[in-house]
Design an enzyme around this catalytic site. Structure first.
Site, PDB file in Angstrom:
ATOM      1  N   GLU A 114       0.850  -1.199   0.000  1.00 33.41           N
ATOM      2  CA  GLU A 114       0.000   0.000   0.000  1.00 33.41           C
ATOM      3  C   GLU A 114       0.882   1.244   0.000  1.00 33.41           C
ATOM      4  O   GLU A 114       2.017   1.181   0.440  1.00 33.41           O
ATOM      5  CB  GLU A 114      -0.855   0.029   1.288  1.00 33.41           C
ATOM      6  CG  GLU A 114      -1.696  -1.211   1.489  1.00 33.41           C
ATOM      7  CD  GLU A 114      -2.278  -1.313   2.909  1.00 33.41           C
ATOM      8  OE1 GLU A 114      -2.089  -0.382   3.719  1.00 33.41           O
ATOM      9  OE2 GLU A 114      -2.916  -2.333   3.188  1.00 33.41           O
ATOM     10  N   LYS A 116       2.386   4.504   1.559  1.00 31.99           N
ATOM     11  CA  LYS A 116       2.523   4.986   2.940  1.00 31.99           C
ATOM     12  C   LYS A 116       2.126   6.461   2.949  1.00 31.99           C
ATOM     13  O   LYS A 116       2.846   7.326   2.454  1.00 31.99           O
ATOM     14  CB  LYS A 116       3.953   4.818   3.441  1.00 31.99           C
ATOM     15  CG  LYS A 116       4.114   5.191   4.902  1.00 31.99           C
ATOM     16  CD  LYS A 116       5.436   4.682   5.456  1.00 31.99           C
ATOM     17  CE  LYS A 116       5.522   4.864   6.955  1.00 31.99           C
ATOM     18  NZ  LYS A 116       5.463   6.234   7.397  1.00 31.99           N
ATOM     19  N   ASP A 118       1.459  10.147   4.073  1.00 34.62           N
ATOM     20  CA  ASP A 118       2.239  11.003   4.962  1.00 34.62           C
ATOM     21  C   ASP A 118       1.316  11.948   5.721  1.00 34.62           C
ATOM     22  O   ASP A 118       1.147  13.102   5.367  1.00 34.62           O
ATOM     23  CB  ASP A 118       3.258  11.795   4.127  1.00 34.62           C
ATOM     24  CG  ASP A 118       4.319  12.409   5.001  1.00 34.62           C
ATOM     25  OD1 ASP A 118       4.342  12.120   6.221  1.00 34.62           O
ATOM     26  OD2 ASP A 118       5.132  13.188   4.474  1.00 34.62           O
ATOM     27  N   TYR A 228      -6.666   1.733   6.867  1.00 39.23           N
ATOM     28  CA  TYR A 228      -5.828   0.643   6.361  1.00 39.23           C
ATOM     29  C   TYR A 228      -5.548  -0.492   7.335  1.00 39.23           C
ATOM     30  O   TYR A 228      -4.892  -1.454   6.985  1.00 39.23           O
ATOM     31  CB  TYR A 228      -4.498   1.196   5.844  1.00 39.23           C
ATOM     32  CG  TYR A 228      -3.809   2.163   6.804  1.00 39.23           C
ATOM     33  CD1 TYR A 228      -3.385   1.762   8.053  1.00 39.23           C
ATOM     34  CD2 TYR A 228      -3.595   3.486   6.430  1.00 39.23           C
ATOM     35  CE1 TYR A 228      -2.766   2.643   8.926  1.00 39.23           C
ATOM     36  CE2 TYR A 228      -2.977   4.379   7.294  1.00 39.23           C
ATOM     37  CZ  TYR A 228      -2.566   3.945   8.539  1.00 39.23           C
ATOM     38  OH  TYR A 228      -1.966   4.817   9.400  1.00 39.23           O
ATOM     39  N   LYS A 316      11.039   3.102   2.297  1.00 38.80           N
ATOM     40  CA  LYS A 316      11.153   4.573   2.192  1.00 38.80           C
ATOM     41  C   LYS A 316      11.540   4.988   0.777  1.00 38.80           C
ATOM     42  O   LYS A 316      12.317   4.301   0.113  1.00 38.80           O
ATOM     43  CB  LYS A 316      12.227   5.072   3.171  1.00 38.80           C
ATOM     44  CG  LYS A 316      11.806   4.951   4.621  1.00 38.80           C
ATOM     45  CD  LYS A 316      10.805   6.025   4.927  1.00 38.80           C
ATOM     46  CE  LYS A 316      10.515   6.098   6.418  1.00 38.80           C
ATOM     47  NZ  LYS A 316       9.689   7.230   6.763  1.00 38.80           N
ATOM     48  N   CYS A 410      15.606  47.811 -10.638  1.00 37.36           N
ATOM     49  CA  CYS A 410      15.070  46.577 -11.219  1.00 37.36           C
ATOM     50  C   CYS A 410      15.993  46.093 -12.341  1.00 37.36           C
ATOM     51  O   CYS A 410      16.316  46.863 -13.247  1.00 37.36           O
ATOM     52  CB  CYS A 410      13.670  46.840 -11.763  1.00 37.36           C
ATOM     53  SG  CYS A 410      13.007  45.472 -12.719  1.00 37.36           S
ATOM     54  N   CYS A 413      13.831  46.585 -15.829  1.00 38.49           N
ATOM     55  CA  CYS A 413      13.424  47.884 -16.389  1.00 38.49           C
ATOM     56  C   CYS A 413      14.187  49.051 -15.759  1.00 38.49           C
ATOM     57  O   CYS A 413      13.930  50.201 -16.094  1.00 38.49           O
ATOM     58  CB  CYS A 413      11.925  48.085 -16.181  1.00 38.49           C
ATOM     59  SG  CYS A 413      11.498  48.383 -14.455  1.00 38.49           S
ATOM     60  N   CYS A 428       9.554  46.167  -7.398  1.00 36.34           N
ATOM     61  CA  CYS A 428       9.881  47.098  -8.469  1.00 36.34           C
ATOM     62  C   CYS A 428       8.659  48.006  -8.604  1.00 36.34           C
ATOM     63  O   CYS A 428       7.539  47.533  -8.760  1.00 36.34           O
ATOM     64  CB  CYS A 428      10.132  46.343  -9.777  1.00 36.34           C
ATOM     65  SG  CYS A 428      10.023  47.401 -11.235  1.00 36.34           S
ATOM     66  N   CYS A 433       6.747  47.779 -15.981  1.00 36.82           N
ATOM     67  CA  CYS A 433       7.933  46.923 -16.113  1.00 36.82           C
ATOM     68  C   CYS A 433       7.553  45.696 -16.938  1.00 36.82           C
ATOM     69  O   CYS A 433       6.590  45.005 -16.620  1.00 36.82           O
ATOM     70  CB  CYS A 433       8.400  46.497 -14.723  1.00 36.82           C
ATOM     71  SG  CYS A 433       9.685  45.239 -14.732  1.00 36.82           S
TER      72      CYS A 433
HETATM   73  S1  IVH Z   1      -0.131  -0.045   8.903  1.00 36.46           S
HETATM   74  C1  IVH Z   1       1.103  -2.170  12.694  1.00 36.46           C
HETATM   75  N1  IVH Z   1      -0.470   1.108   6.569  1.00 36.46           N
HETATM   76  O1  IVH Z   1       2.917   4.891   9.058  1.00 36.46           O
HETATM   77  C2  IVH Z   1       1.046  -1.479  11.410  1.00 36.46           C
HETATM   78  N2  IVH Z   1       0.506   2.388   8.321  1.00 36.46           N
HETATM   79  O2  IVH Z   1       5.551   4.501  10.349  1.00 36.46           O
HETATM   80  C3  IVH Z   1       0.301  -0.228  11.523  1.00 36.46           C
HETATM   81  N3  IVH Z   1       1.004   4.716   7.694  1.00 36.46           N
HETATM   82  O3  IVH Z   1       1.883   4.705  12.398  1.00 36.46           O
HETATM   83  C4  IVH Z   1       0.416   0.663  10.397  1.00 36.46           C
HETATM   84  N4  IVH Z   1       0.262   4.582   5.628  1.00 36.46           N
HETATM   85  O4  IVH Z   1       0.482   6.199  10.793  1.00 36.46           O
HETATM   86  C5  IVH Z   1      -0.010   1.249   7.834  1.00 36.46           C
HETATM   87  N5  IVH Z   1      -0.874   2.009   4.465  1.00 36.46           N
HETATM   88  C6  IVH Z   1      -0.423   2.149   5.723  1.00 36.46           C
HETATM   89  C7  IVH Z   1       0.102   3.367   6.191  1.00 36.46           C
HETATM   90  C8  IVH Z   1       0.571   3.450   7.501  1.00 36.46           C
HETATM   91  C9  IVH Z   1       0.807   5.379   6.550  1.00 36.46           C
HETATM   92  C10 IVH Z   1       1.598   5.326   8.909  1.00 36.46           C
HETATM   93  C11 IVH Z   1       0.905   4.983  10.197  1.00 36.46           C
HETATM   94  C12 IVH Z   1       1.962   4.342  11.065  1.00 36.46           C
HETATM   95  C13 IVH Z   1       3.213   4.852  10.431  1.00 36.46           C
HETATM   96  C14 IVH Z   1       4.360   3.923  10.734  1.00 36.46           C
END
Ligand code: IVH
Length: 670
Positions: A114, A116, A118, A228, A316, A410, A413, A428, A433
């Protein structure tokens, strides 16, 4: 309507609205118009105002937020919210898979991968299908109870759907709250207007918004949530993470659809890189992938470490920060005359693109970070923003460097450059200009304004330099005959451009407002003004007082708008655009349907039925506006006991006066 009938109708409306809410915010597939939805919502709001004891626990009206609480109460997680181990590169993903295969003794493991997200992890609790509590992750064991704030998230179901799948009596789920880039930009635009510090990135903005004690503020921030992971769930059984996601969808939860079932680690690594490549095209931030062993029995067998599960890993993405060197610094002139110092960099690859310029923001920032030509610096890209210089690596500074100072004439001009009291930017002063003219035109034709395809930076510069256009309005006088002979143009492309220009005349009103480049009025405020006033003429006649009475419009924006339309050059411009046949109206017939549509109210004296806030809310709800002081444009003064000077002024100006009861009848509340 009696109490019994009201109760019945409130229940019907709550149910109907929650289904439409799911269609709109989760499935992105509305089945009624916005206006029809608003009308139902207004009906429910009015009924709840009249019968506060009948409001349902899952009422969609709670999405607008409620008055502040003192502080957030602690909420202990039934099952701790763990974090995830990281894999910094492909090898670490391979190692992760190797460990798992060894432990399980299987050749090929199935993973669900999935994005991740942010944002911020949250937990939601549902009892018998009704959302009863929600919390932040906190330290993983105890979070903060942010139920009221979470209720304002439109995509968060307040009641689960039960048509497709039974609802467990007790259900906890986990997910991520985040902010889209578009919302983030609109929010920062507002922050700047209100002279508040902008947020550094969408994550911080989401965190700041979710932790507001006043949930009415959270409601305005338009946060999103994707679910999730499970917490404790009673009487529920599925075999895989993928099946769990299907269950979430059946219950009406928003889930992120960009997941993939991968057989073996090679597929995982491929998908991880595919996500990384897609990162730039998404409308929200992701900072990696999360790979989870798909089978829940295998997850159970693998178990946990102290702070993270053994069956999942966060892959990451490559950093969006890089180190490079500043080759030179130049002053770039924007459409308002604002000067932005820009660093020309030794080109460097950053999150998939080559970066060769970065903004230094303004003179103060240059001084604060002590940035000089020749410096080795850290540059970063965050969200959609232009790359910026984060800091100088001082011990790599060559000898003999000098501080950079924005020039006082500027560079385009040679006009006068000044920095006004209290402003961060230099400007400016010459409005003719060429850099400003080009900037204004470029802004006007940009995607988020009039969206004139085929009129890019180079062509705009060429048209201005060759004296074919001097202002926005001149665009509408261009002919195929003028365009075709230009470099890089031909008969066909000239015709296409003229056609695109013609088409832009039909653009929505907010695009025109945005395109005018009124100071501090970005996309979000342009839409707001278009909605509130419905026509460019009406906006141009608005007073500072009226504008300020609009929620979200602060004194700086209000003054900016009024000053813009007071300027004679701008008046001429608007007139020319009008003559050219641009659309300057918003079709409000589809929008307003409240009984107080278009009427303006002022309240004075003591109110006995409503509080001031409720009365104001009611007016806005029914499509009207409120102001603090009376003017010729006021339609009604609602006066309670003790009303004073406003009453006199109303009679002088011929403004109609209503008692609170008359007002109540007019609003149709019983
Ligand atoms: S599962 C035990 N799925 O990432 C597993 N976490 O660094 C629980 N996060 O605390 C997390 N997308 O806030 C899971 N698709 C995803 C996620 C996700 C973002 C975050 C979540 C977690 C942190 C861990």
């Amino acid at each position: 309507m009696d109490h019994q009938q009201a109760s019945q109708r409130i229940r019907e409306l709550t149910e109907e609205l929650s289904l439409h809410n799911h269609q709109y915010y989760v499935l992105d597939d509305p089945t009624i118009s916005d206006a029809a939805y608003d009308e139902l919502l207004r009906e429910l709001q009015a009924l709840e105002l009249a019968y506060p004891d009948l409001a349902q626990e899952d009422s969609p009206t709670q999405r607008v937020g409620s008055a502040p609480q003192g502080r957030f109460e602690p909420l202990t997680h039934t099952i701790p919210m763990l974090s995830l181990a990281n894999a910094m590169n492909d090898e670490e993903l391979l190692d992760f898979d190797k460990r798992i295969r060894k432990e399980l003794g299987d050749e090929i493991i199935e993973y669900l991968v999935e994005p991740k997200l942010d944002g911020l992890g949250v937990e939601l609790i549902y009892q018998n299908g009704i959302f009863t509590a929600g919390s932040t992750r906190g330290d993983g064991y105890v979070g903060e109870n942010i139920t009221q704030n979470l209720k304002t998230l439109r995509s968060l179901p307040l009641r689960l759907l039960d048509q497709k799948r039974d609802i467990p009596p007790y259900l906890e789920v986990r997910g991520e709250v985040f902010m889209t880039h578009q919302e983030f930009e609109a929010l920062n635009e507002n922050q700047l207007n209100d002279e508040k510090q902008p947020f550094a990135n969408p994550r911080n903005a989401a965190a700041g918004s979710l932790r507001q004690l006043d949930s009415r503020i959270t409601a305005k921030r338009k946060l999103k949530v994707n679910i999730y992971a499970p917490g404790r769930i009673d009487n529920f059984q599925v075999d895989t993470q993928e099946q769990f996601i299907h269950a979430l969808k059946d219950w009406g939860f928003p889930v992120n659809e960009r997941y993939k079932l991968c057989k073996g680690i090679d597929e995982v690594i491929d998908f991880h890189h595919a996500l990384e490549a897609d990162r730039e095209t998404l409308s929200y931030d992701i900072d990696g992938s999360v790979s989870k062993v798909n089978r829940l029995d295998q997850q159970a067998e693998l178990g946990m470490r102290s702070r993270s599960p053994k069956w999942a890993i966060a892959g990451k993405f490559k950093a969006r920060q890089e180190i490079t060197r500043i080759e030179s610094i130049e002053a770039s002139i924007g459409r308002t005359g604002a000067i932005t110092p820009v660093a020309n960099l030794e080109p460097v690859a950053l999150g998939g693109v080559t970066v060769s310029r970065a903004t230094l923001h303004n003179q103060d920032e240059i001084e604060r970070k002590d940035i000089r030509v020749g410096d080795t610096v850290v540059v970063q890209r965050a969200g959609d923003v232009i790359p910026e210089v984060v800091k100088v690596i001082l011990d790599q500074r060559p000898a003999g460097t000098q501080s950079y100072i924005i020039p006082d004439t500027c560079p385009v001009c040679e006009g006068h450059v000044v920095r006004l009291e209290g402003e961060a930017k230099h400007y400016c002063q010459n409005i003719s200009c060429p850099a400003q003219i080009k900037g204004r035109i470029e802004h006007f034709v940009a995607k988020r304004c009039l969206d004139i395809d085929g009129l890019g930076t180079k062509l705009v510069a060429q048209l201005v330099d060759e004296d074919l256009i001097h202002s926005i309005a001149d665009i509408y006088l261009l002919t195929v005959g003028q365009l075709a002979p230009l470099e890089r143009m031909a008969e066909k492309s000239a015709q296409n451009l003229i056609q695109a220009i013609e088409q832009s005349k039909e653009a929505e009103l907010w695009r025109l407002i945005h395109g005018l480049g009124i100071r501090n009025v970005g996309e979000h405020l342009s839409k707001l003004l278009a909605d509130k006033y419905g026509s460019l003429i009406r906006i141009s006649e608005a007073t500072v007082d009226e504008l300020e009475a609009i929620h979200e419009v602060g004194p700086i924006v209000a003054r900016g708008v009024v000053e813009f339309f007071r300027d004679e050059d701008n008046q001429r411009l608007v007139e020319l655009l009008f003559k050219a046949g641009l659309n300057t109206e918003k079709d409000i017939s589809s929008n307003g349907s409240g009984v107080l549509q278009g009427l303006s109210f002022v309240f004075t004296g003591k109110l006995e039925i409503f509080t001031r806030d409720t009365a104001r809310e009611l007016v806005e709800l029914m499509g009207g506006t409120t102001a603090n002081s009376i003017s010729k444009k006021t339609d009604y003064l609602v006066a309670g006991p003790g009303a004073g000077s406003k009453l006199e002024k109303a009679s002088k100006l011929g403004v109609k006066v209503l008692s609170e009861t008359e007002f109540k009848d007019m609003a149709g509340v019983d």
